[in-house]
Design an enzyme around this catalytic site. Sequence first.
Site, short mmCIF file in Angstrom:
data_model
loop_
_atom_site.label_atom_id
_atom_site.label_comp_id
_atom_site.label_asym_id
_atom_site.label_seq_id
_atom_site.Cartn_x
_atom_site.Cartn_y
_atom_site.Cartn_z
CD GLU A 166 -3.00 -0.99 2.26
OE1 GLU A 166 -2.94 -0.04 3.07
OE2 GLU A 166 -3.92 -1.82 2.27
CD GLU A 373 -3.74 -5.86 3.91
OE1 GLU A 373 -4.56 -5.08 4.46
OE2 GLU A 373 -2.52 -5.68 3.91
C1 BGP Z 1 -4.25 -2.10 5.51
C2 BGP Z 1 -2.89 -2.55 5.99
C3 BGP Z 1 -2.92 -3.64 7.00
C4 BGP Z 1 -4.10 -3.60 7.95
C5 BGP Z 1 -5.40 -3.19 7.30
C6 BGP Z 1 -6.49 -2.82 8.27
O1 BGP Z 1 -4.19 -0.78 5.11
O2 BGP Z 1 -2.12 -3.01 4.91
O3 BGP Z 1 -1.68 -3.67 7.64
O4 BGP Z 1 -3.83 -3.09 9.17
O5 BGP Z 1 -5.25 -2.10 6.44
O6 BGP Z 1 -6.27 -1.51 8.69
P1 BGP Z 1 -6.40 -1.04 10.18
O7 BGP Z 1 -5.60 -2.06 10.96
O8 BGP Z 1 -5.80 0.31 10.25
O9 BGP Z 1 -7.83 -1.07 10.50
#
Ligand code: BGP
Length: 467
Positions: A166, A373
């Site tokens: 990302e 993801e």
């Molecule tokens: C993405 C990241 C992850 C993860 C996910 C959920 O942006 O790549 O590492 O954390 O988001 O986000 P958050 O944990 O901030 O809710």
Amino acid sequence: MRYGFPDGFTWGTATAALQVEGATREGGRGDSQWDAFCREHPDRVWERATPEVACDHYHRWEQDVALMRDFGHTGYRLSIAWPRIVPNGTGPANQDGIAFYRRLFDALRHAGVEPNVTLYHWDLPQPLAAAGGWENPATLDAFERYARTCFEAFGDQVRLWATLNEPSWSTLNGYVTALHPPLRHDYRAAVRVAYNMMLAHARVGRLYRAMGGTGQVGIAQNMCPVYPATDSARDAEAARVADAVYNRWFIEPLLLGTFPTEAVDLYRRHGLLPDMPSRDLALFEGGSLDWVGVNYYFPHYASADATETRFGLNTSGNKEEDCHFSIKGLFKFVRNPKGRYTDWAWEIYPQGLYDLLARMHAYRPGLPIYVTENGIGAREVLDADGSVDDAYRIAFVREHLQVAHRAIAEGMDVRGYYMWSLMDNFSWVNGYKKRYGLFFIDRQTLARHPKRSAHWYRDLARANGFD
Ligand code: BGP
């Protein structure tokens, strides 16, 4: 209707080193920008949480691999902690760090779980961060050396590589919203970093080929589809600009070999465009992606009505608290009045995933795509049976898999799905409150408890589909 997936479809989960490993001062690991950030700005993270212990995966990895095997997973997306391999960012490689990942990759392969390995998931070694981070060309050189070390050390074990996680989200939060390290609000630095990250990807992709790598190099992108907030021409234009700076900048150089004109013109008009010498741009020629990873959580709706500059993430887990992303005079993101929202005010919109898959396919028909993801964060507690009845997570994943299934039926080469996440983990500024895992982590004992979704996901992985 039965949703059957192609033979060999990868069923997996995703994590990142900083969010699960813990043991931040063990095994010769150096400091990362996130360790320093949590130490220096404890109040910016929910309940002053730190990644020091996380899920203690560094010590419990054997158990975690056994869980993946027992629950039918065939893939696992993880990241290597850069500061575990090169503790100070530039010096010699740390053999203990290399040995840790060799053991882990070996165990995964024995368990029938194919690793998909990200080189950089935001844990920049602190000495590099202190020296200017991704703004400094020296960081690109260091990244290339670190990548070479990884390709040499793990090339026989890893076939699927992602360079960056990302770059869009980390650049925006590091240099525009100032919510993540290095806490900057500096458009010029943001554009420079956004450019450097694309160069870093291209350099490492070429390096892999030059080293004779026979696996595949990709990237994990958070592309948020951007829709106009209304049908006005102004909002359509706001969406076009937002899409160019937020999404297209980070994918088009890698697939089409060029940066989007809308963004280039905008940055030039504001005097923000960095030097882009032709020797740099030549690195993008011919494209530099064997596969693309789509991280998808929610879409954006762009409005032209941006009368202030304001940023904020929901870190309360209270649905009513809005996220803010507004750049005065340019665009702002607004809520969809008809949308369904998570407790963190992220809209649940599966069609957005379809739109992204279709877009990747349109860029290059036949491009291998992984959903790297996708998942839902929630506040959760263990019930009396020692589990969590997370029906909403099952519903969320189901709905997103339905659109992935449709994309495959229409000819898109979607090869796998990595759910975020294997287990509840350090959710950046949300600390440990926002839980995403198939496995609940007891913060006192660090024991892993399968949620209802873990059983559901096991059945679906074993059946290679669902009804
Ligand atoms: C993405 C990241 C992850 C993860 C996910 C959920 O942006 O790549 O590492 O954390 O988001 O986000 P958050 O944990 O901030 O809710």
